[in-house]
Scaffold this motif. Structure first.
Motif, PDB file in Angstrom:
ATOM      1  N   GLU A  53      40.634  31.414  32.932  1.00 27.01           N
ATOM      2  CA  GLU A  53      39.226  31.301  32.153  1.00 27.01           C
ATOM      3  C   GLU A  53      38.977  32.678  31.502  1.00 27.01           C
ATOM      4  OE1 GLU A  53      34.694  30.174  33.439  1.00 27.01           O
ATOM      5  OE2 GLU A  53      36.119  28.538  33.850  1.00 27.01           O
ATOM      6  N   ALA A  54      38.596  32.818  30.315  1.00 24.82           N
ATOM      7  CA  ALA A  54      38.014  34.172  30.023  1.00 24.82           C
ATOM      8  C   ALA A  54      36.735  34.440  30.083  1.00 24.82           C
ATOM      9  CB  ALA A  54      38.079  34.108  28.461  1.00 24.82           C
ATOM     10  N   LEU A  55      36.418  35.851  30.541  1.00 21.17           N
ATOM     11  CA  LEU A  55      35.029  36.203  30.502  1.00 21.17           C
ATOM     12  C   LEU A  55      35.012  37.538  29.774  1.00 21.17           C
ATOM     13  CD1 LEU A  55      32.150  35.979  31.796  1.00 21.17           C
ATOM     14  CD2 LEU A  55      32.949  37.185  33.898  1.00 21.17           C
ATOM     15  N   GLY A  56      34.695  37.253  28.571  1.00 24.83           N
ATOM     16  CA  GLY A  56      35.075  38.332  27.649  1.00 24.83           C
ATOM     17  C   GLY A  56      36.530  38.875  27.640  1.00 24.83           C
ATOM     18  N   GLU A  57      36.627  40.200  27.855  1.00 24.05           N
ATOM     19  CA  GLU A  57      37.986  40.491  28.038  1.00 24.05           C
ATOM     20  C   GLU A  57      38.560  40.463  29.573  1.00 24.05           C
ATOM     21  OE1 GLU A  57      38.422  43.926  24.368  1.00 24.05           O
ATOM     22  OE2 GLU A  57      37.852  44.682  26.456  1.00 24.05           O
ATOM     23  N   TRP A  58      37.705  40.124  30.408  1.00 24.06           N
ATOM     24  CA  TRP A  58      38.114  39.833  31.995  1.00 24.06           C
ATOM     25  C   TRP A  58      38.761  38.404  31.702  1.00 24.06           C
ATOM     26  CZ3 TRP A  58      34.043  41.289  35.868  1.00 24.06           C
ATOM     27  CH2 TRP A  58      33.651  42.796  35.779  1.00 24.06           C
ATOM     28  N   VAL A  59      39.702  38.424  32.793  1.00 18.70           N
ATOM     29  CA  VAL A  59      40.637  37.024  32.836  1.00 18.70           C
ATOM     30  C   VAL A  59      40.324  36.516  34.373  1.00 18.70           C
ATOM     31  CG1 VAL A  59      42.540  35.652  32.311  1.00 18.70           C
ATOM     32  CG2 VAL A  59      41.970  37.644  31.067  1.00 18.70           C
ATOM     33  N   LEU A  60      39.902  35.168  34.517  1.00 21.51           N
ATOM     34  CA  LEU A  60      39.613  34.772  35.916  1.00 21.51           C
ATOM     35  C   LEU A  60      41.058  33.712  35.919  1.00 21.51           C
ATOM     36  CD1 LEU A  60      36.989  35.786  34.871  1.00 21.51           C
ATOM     37  CD2 LEU A  60      36.029  33.832  36.469  1.00 21.51           C
ATOM     38  N   PHE A  61      42.099  34.196  36.984  1.00 16.51           N
ATOM     39  CA  PHE A  61      43.082  33.349  37.193  1.00 16.51           C
ATOM     40  C   PHE A  61      43.040  32.591  38.399  1.00 16.51           C
ATOM     41  CE2 PHE A  61      44.793  37.102  34.834  1.00 16.51           C
ATOM     42  CZ  PHE A  61      45.632  36.161  33.945  1.00 16.51           C
TER      43      PHE A  61
ATOM     44  N   LYS B  63      40.932  42.239  40.551  1.00 13.67           N
ATOM     45  CA  LYS B  63      42.020  43.349  40.335  1.00 13.67           C
ATOM     46  C   LYS B  63      41.292  44.104  39.177  1.00 13.67           C
ATOM     47  CE  LYS B  63      45.856  42.660  38.704  1.00 13.67           C
ATOM     48  NZ  LYS B  63      47.343  42.553  38.536  1.00 13.67           N
ATOM     49  N   ILE B  64      40.885  45.528  39.697  1.00 11.40           N
ATOM     50  CA  ILE B  64      40.379  46.340  38.604  1.00 11.40           C
ATOM     51  C   ILE B  64      41.382  47.647  38.640  1.00 11.40           C
ATOM     52  CG2 ILE B  64      38.041  45.804  39.178  1.00 11.40           C
ATOM     53  CD1 ILE B  64      39.483  48.973  40.849  1.00 11.40           C
TER      54      ILE B  64
ATOM     55  N   VAL C 224      49.155  30.627  47.301  1.00  3.62           N
ATOM     56  CA  VAL C 224      47.897  31.092  47.805  1.00  3.62           C
ATOM     57  C   VAL C 224      48.076  32.848  47.803  1.00  3.62           C
ATOM     58  CG1 VAL C 224      47.611  29.438  49.376  1.00  3.62           C
ATOM     59  CG2 VAL C 224      49.294  31.086  49.945  1.00  3.62           C
ATOM     60  N   ARG C 225      49.115  33.175  46.941  1.00  6.11           N
ATOM     61  CA  ARG C 225      49.200  34.837  46.653  1.00  6.11           C
ATOM     62  C   ARG C 225      47.947  35.368  45.915  1.00  6.11           C
ATOM     63  NH1 ARG C 225      55.195  35.627  45.594  1.00  6.11           N
ATOM     64  NH2 ARG C 225      54.848  37.625  45.499  1.00  6.11           N
ATOM     65  N   ARG C 226      47.735  36.614  46.102  1.00  4.82           N
ATOM     66  CA  ARG C 226      46.807  37.547  45.632  1.00  4.82           C
ATOM     67  C   ARG C 226      46.635  37.332  44.089  1.00  4.82           C
ATOM     68  NH1 ARG C 226      48.240  41.877  47.409  1.00  4.82           N
ATOM     69  NH2 ARG C 226      47.346  41.610  49.550  1.00  4.82           N
ATOM     70  N   ARG C 227      47.776  37.934  43.278  1.00  2.57           N
ATOM     71  CA  ARG C 227      47.845  37.898  41.924  1.00  2.57           C
ATOM     72  C   ARG C 227      47.453  36.744  41.073  1.00  2.57           C
ATOM     73  NH1 ARG C 227      52.970  41.492  39.986  1.00  2.57           N
ATOM     74  NH2 ARG C 227      54.248  40.381  41.636  1.00  2.57           N
ATOM     75  N   PRO C 228      48.025  35.439  41.543  1.00  6.35           N
ATOM     76  CA  PRO C 228      47.427  34.459  40.385  1.00  6.35           C
ATOM     77  C   PRO C 228      46.035  33.790  40.946  1.00  6.35           C
ATOM     78  CG  PRO C 228      49.055  33.507  42.152  1.00  6.35           C
ATOM     79  CD  PRO C 228      48.669  35.096  42.311  1.00  6.35           C
ATOM     80  N   ASN C 229      45.381  34.568  41.720  1.00  8.38           N
ATOM     81  CA  ASN C 229      44.108  33.803  42.242  1.00  8.38           C
ATOM     82  C   ASN C 229      43.290  35.091  42.315  1.00  8.38           C
ATOM     83  OD1 ASN C 229      44.540  30.918  43.009  1.00  8.38           O
ATOM     84  ND2 ASN C 229      46.431  32.012  44.205  1.00  8.38           N
ATOM     85  N   SER C 230      43.423  35.957  41.373  1.00  7.71           N
ATOM     86  CA  SER C 230      42.210  37.161  41.316  1.00  7.71           C
ATOM     87  C   SER C 230      41.751  37.044  39.709  1.00  7.71           C
ATOM     88  CB  SER C 230      42.737  38.395  41.602  1.00  7.71           C
ATOM     89  OG  SER C 230      43.298  38.187  43.146  1.00  7.71           O
ATOM     90  N   ALA C 231      40.535  37.592  39.824  1.00  8.39           N
ATOM     91  CA  ALA C 231      40.011  37.759  38.544  1.00  8.39           C
ATOM     92  C   ALA C 231      40.621  39.094  37.886  1.00  8.39           C
ATOM     93  CB  ALA C 231      38.503  38.048  38.423  1.00  8.39           C
ATOM     94  N   LEU C 232      41.161  39.442  36.739  1.00  8.65           N
ATOM     95  CA  LEU C 232      41.514  40.525  36.176  1.00  8.65           C
ATOM     96  C   LEU C 232      40.380  41.323  35.509  1.00  8.65           C
ATOM     97  CD1 LEU C 232      43.807  42.672  35.500  1.00  8.65           C
ATOM     98  CD2 LEU C 232      44.115  41.335  33.464  1.00  8.65           C
ATOM     99  N   ALA C 233      39.549  42.057  36.122  1.00  6.71           N
ATOM    100  CA  ALA C 233      38.352  42.964  35.530  1.00  6.71           C
ATOM    101  C   ALA C 233      38.947  44.018  35.050  1.00  6.71           C
ATOM    102  CB  ALA C 233      37.569  42.885  36.796  1.00  6.71           C
ATOM    103  N   ILE C 234      39.398  43.978  33.785  1.00  4.28           N
ATOM    104  CA  ILE C 234      39.944  45.201  32.938  1.00  4.28           C
ATOM    105  C   ILE C 234      39.175  44.868  31.655  1.00  4.28           C
ATOM    106  CG2 ILE C 234      41.537  46.669  32.338  1.00  4.28           C
ATOM    107  CD1 ILE C 234      43.207  45.986  34.672  1.00  4.28           C
TER     108      ILE C 234
END
Length: 297
Positions: free
Chosen positions: A100-108, A152-153, A114-124
């Motif tokens: 889901e997009a939040l501006g340029e951020w992406v919420l995965f 993830k920042i 249950v791994r970290r990468r596909p269950n974190s927001a990309l806050a860049i």
């Protein structure tokens, strides 16, 4: 005595040579010459073999080389990628990831993993709203899915400062490393001929699992002309025997056959053996990211 200092020591390096063209006359009536630019792949038995950028192999008698010199490697345009675009490549590693997009951020989010990468927001990038409001949106998104909010920042960013100010908990820091595929393949040993290569179901052939008996395994994922390297494991009893480089060589051959031009990976900054391995293979740090978790589960 040749007018150049080339020889077997330039194998694996990018060079330019000027060679005599026997039997032809140049525009001024003298001997004809032509220039060849590429990577020297062999220098033996009186012949130099040069691989052009196109992949063409040109064999040149050493006696016909009148001048030449090593030149810097050609920059790989794929390595000029932005931080956000680079991190978005991770999504392909986990088929079934929704976002889901939040501006340029992406919420995965991933329903199974249950791994970290596909269950974190990309806050860049720019979330389009204030940072506090954006962090609130991350918390709402993951709590509605009964998951601990994670982000993830890019290290040193304003997003990191905002998370720290709200007492989010620092998790791990990772380097995003990349390398040109052709250059790294020249360093690696030959691929393992009897390796088991299995395409992962449901990925349209874009993801592969490679196993070397019961001693090592590695996975790779193609996204456009990028090859992601991930899930490299070597059995503890077989470490320090070169199995990691053999697995990587086999994976990079698979990627090259599918048009990959660059390879990338994430490696934790505390993984000293991994950092040393990838540095020896020509990988360089592009940027660093850090994962944070909300202060309460």
């Amino acid at each position: 005595m040749p007018a150049h200092l080339l020889g077997p020591h330039v194998v694996g390096k990018r060079i330019v040579i000027r060679r005599l063209v026997p039997g032809e006359t140049g525009p001024t009536g003298g001997p004809a010459f032509t220039d060849i630019l590429g990577v020297c792949t062999s220098w033996a038995d009186g012949t130099a073999v040069i691989e052009r950028e196109s992949g063409e192999q040109v064999s040149v008698p050493v006696a016909e080389i009148v001048s030449g010199k090593p030149v810097p490697p050609r920059p790989n345009v794929r390595l000029r990628i932005g931080v956000r675009e680079a991190e978005l490549l991770s999504a392909a590693i986990f088929p079934g990831t929704t976002s889901e997009a939040l501006g340029e951020w992406v919420l995965f989010d991933h329903e199974v993993s249950v791994r970290r990468r596909p269950n974190s927001a990309l806050a860049i990038g720019d979330p389009g709203i204030g940072l506090d409001a954006a962090i609130d949106a991350i918390e709402t998104f993951y709590r509605s899915r009964h998951k601990r909010p994670r982000a993830k920042i890019e290290v040193g960013s304003a997003a990191e400062e905002a998370l720290v100010a709200r007492d989010w908990v620092e998790d791990v820091t990772v380097e995003f490393q990349l390398a040109g595929l052709a250059a790294t393949r020249r360093i690696l040993p030959p691929p393992v001929e009897d390796a088991r290569v299995e395409t992962v179901a449901g990925t349209d052939g874009a993801q592969v699992l490679i196993t070397l008996g019961d001693t090592a395994r590695i996975m790779g994922t193609m996204e456009r002309d990028w090859l992601a390297i991930h899930d490299l494991e070597v059995a503890e009893s077989h470490r320090r025997q070169g199995l990691a480089t053999k697995a990587l060589a086999t994976l990079l051959e698979w990627g090259a056959e599918r048009g990959a031009r660059a390879a990338w990976l994430h490696v934790e900054t505390t993984n000293d053996p991994g950092l040393a391995l990838y540095e020896s293979l020509g990988f360089t740090e592009h940027h660093r990211c850090r994962y944070f978790s909300s202060p309460t589960p």
